[in-house]
Design a protein around this motif. Structure first.
Motif, PDB file in Angstrom:
ATOM      1  N   SER A 116       0.996  -1.364  -0.575  1.00 12.75           N
ATOM      2  CA  SER A 116      -0.293   0.235   0.214  1.00 12.75           C
ATOM      3  C   SER A 116       0.863   1.066   0.663  1.00 12.75           C
ATOM      4  N   ASP A 117       2.372   1.069   0.372  1.00 12.02           N
ATOM      5  CA  ASP A 117       3.071   2.338   0.485  1.00 12.02           C
ATOM      6  C   ASP A 117       3.786   3.043  -1.259  1.00 12.02           C
ATOM      7  N   GLY A 148      -1.204   5.851  -4.791  1.00 12.96           N
ATOM      8  CA  GLY A 148       0.558   5.742  -3.714  1.00 12.96           C
ATOM      9  C   GLY A 148       1.132   6.592  -4.701  1.00 12.96           C
ATOM     10  N   GLY A 189      -1.201   2.107  -2.983  1.00 21.21           N
ATOM     11  CA  GLY A 189      -2.501   2.897  -2.821  1.00 21.21           C
ATOM     12  C   GLY A 189      -3.590   2.200  -1.833  1.00 21.21           C
ATOM     13  N   THR A 190      -4.088   2.580  -1.252  1.00 17.04           N
ATOM     14  CA  THR A 190      -5.363   1.762  -0.569  1.00 17.04           C
ATOM     15  C   THR A 190      -6.350   2.608  -0.495  1.00 17.04           C
ATOM     16  N   LEU A 206      -6.983  -0.972  -6.744  1.00 21.32           N
ATOM     17  CA  LEU A 206      -7.750  -0.746  -5.397  1.00 21.32           C
ATOM     18  C   LEU A 206      -8.816  -1.099  -5.222  1.00 21.32           C
TER      19      LEU A 206
END
Length: 316
Positions: free
Chosen positions: A76-77, A96, A80-81, A130
């Motif tokens: 997720s870093d 992200g 993204g999330t 996502l």
């Protein structure tokens, strides 16, 4: 066909304001931009790998992000999330740093395989998923990853599936004495001295034009013969073939064809020469060939095997 070397020369000139020497590295990065291919840079710390990529992004007018890969990094870093909104009771995507034109994955082999796998969809499909939705990445999108060839303790070797998705594996070496003196002279320069001389749409248009460069059927056959000769079960043996336990896939043939056209385009030609294929073969093949355990123990390298390969397969 216009002379593309003149059209892209301002881009090289801006990069050379900051980057000293490394003409082949800059040329290969431009080829990668034209092919929309990813690049793996291998070299010791302090050889301006990060600065080169950042300078190229500034001069090309594209967005740039840098991720320092560490053992505690999470997928997720990178991609993204989904973030929960308690008021609306919904999940909203939080993109992200991968959402950039040029992504520098610094020391990519320091992140665990779960994080490396998160890049696979982005590198191949040029999109990120996502939750239930997929999001297209900016175009052009290039991953330029670096790795240190010496400090292997605490690293996670890249899986073959991910290695194969890189167009090039480039090795960055020490500068010559006169180049290092010039580095000291330019030590005060930074990214503010580099100006954007093109943009993403222009690079995409140049890439489409590059892939129209004429490639003779004899050169296409030569590319296939080179790649097929690396496979243990194909063709007659050649000096150096015994070093290999696994050869290159058809993706290597596609990469070598596209890169050869882009290199000819950069040199202002409307046709590919056999020498273009020979010049690019080490950069396209070195990360796609696996040495036998015995040859690795003897200190052999894939570059040695490729040198023997280029001598063994006759040129058109």
């Amino acid at each position: 066909m216009s002379t593309p070397a003149h059209a892209l020369e301002p881009l090289l000139a801006e990069c050379r304001k900051v980057i000293v020497g490394q003409p082949q590295l800059l040329e290969r990065l431009l080829v990668a931009l034209l092919c929309r291919g990813h690049v793996l840079l291998e070299g010791l710390p302090g050889l301006a790998k990060t600065r080169t990529v950042k300078t190229l992004a500034s001069a090309s007018g594209t967005t740039f992000r840098r991720i320092q890969f560490t053992p505690d990094l999470l997928p997720s870093d990178v991609v993204g999330t989904l973030v929960f909104d308690p008021k609306a009771l919904t999940f909203t995507p939080k993109k992200g740093p991968i959402f950039a034109n040029l992504l520098l994955a610094d020391e990519i082999n320091r992140a665990p395989s779960k994080v490396q796998a998160a890049l696979l969809e982005a590198m191949e499909e040029r999109q990120v998923t996502l939750g239930e939705d997929s999001f297209r990445l900016p175009d052009p999108f290039l991953v330029m990853a670096t790795q240190n060839p010496l400090e292997q303790e605490g690293t996670f070797p890249l899986p073959e599936a991910q290695m194969d998705r890189f167009l090039f594996k480039l090795r960055v070496d020490y500068p010559k004495q006169e180049e290092e003196i010039e580095v000291l002279r330019r030590a005060h320069l930074d990214g503010e001295d580099v100006h954007a001389v093109t943009d993403g749409p222009s690079l995409l248009a140049a890439g489409r034009e590059a892939q129209q460069v004429r490639l003779d059927e004899a050169i296409r056959t030569y590319i296939v013969k080179l790649v097929q000769a690396t496979r243990p079960s194909s063709g007659k043996p050649w000096k150096g073939k015994e070093l290999l336990r696994c050869g290159a896939s058809p993706r290597a043939s596609l990469s070598l064809q596209a890169a050869s056209r882009a290199l000819a385009y950069l040199h202002g030609r409307d046709h590919v020469l056999p020498q273009d294929v020979v010049d690019l073969a080490p950069d396209v093949l070195r990360h796609r060939l696996l040495l036998t355990f015995e040859s690795e123990a003897d200190g052999a390298t894939t570059d040695q095997a490729i040198a023997h390969l280029l001598q063994a397969v006759p040129r058109p």
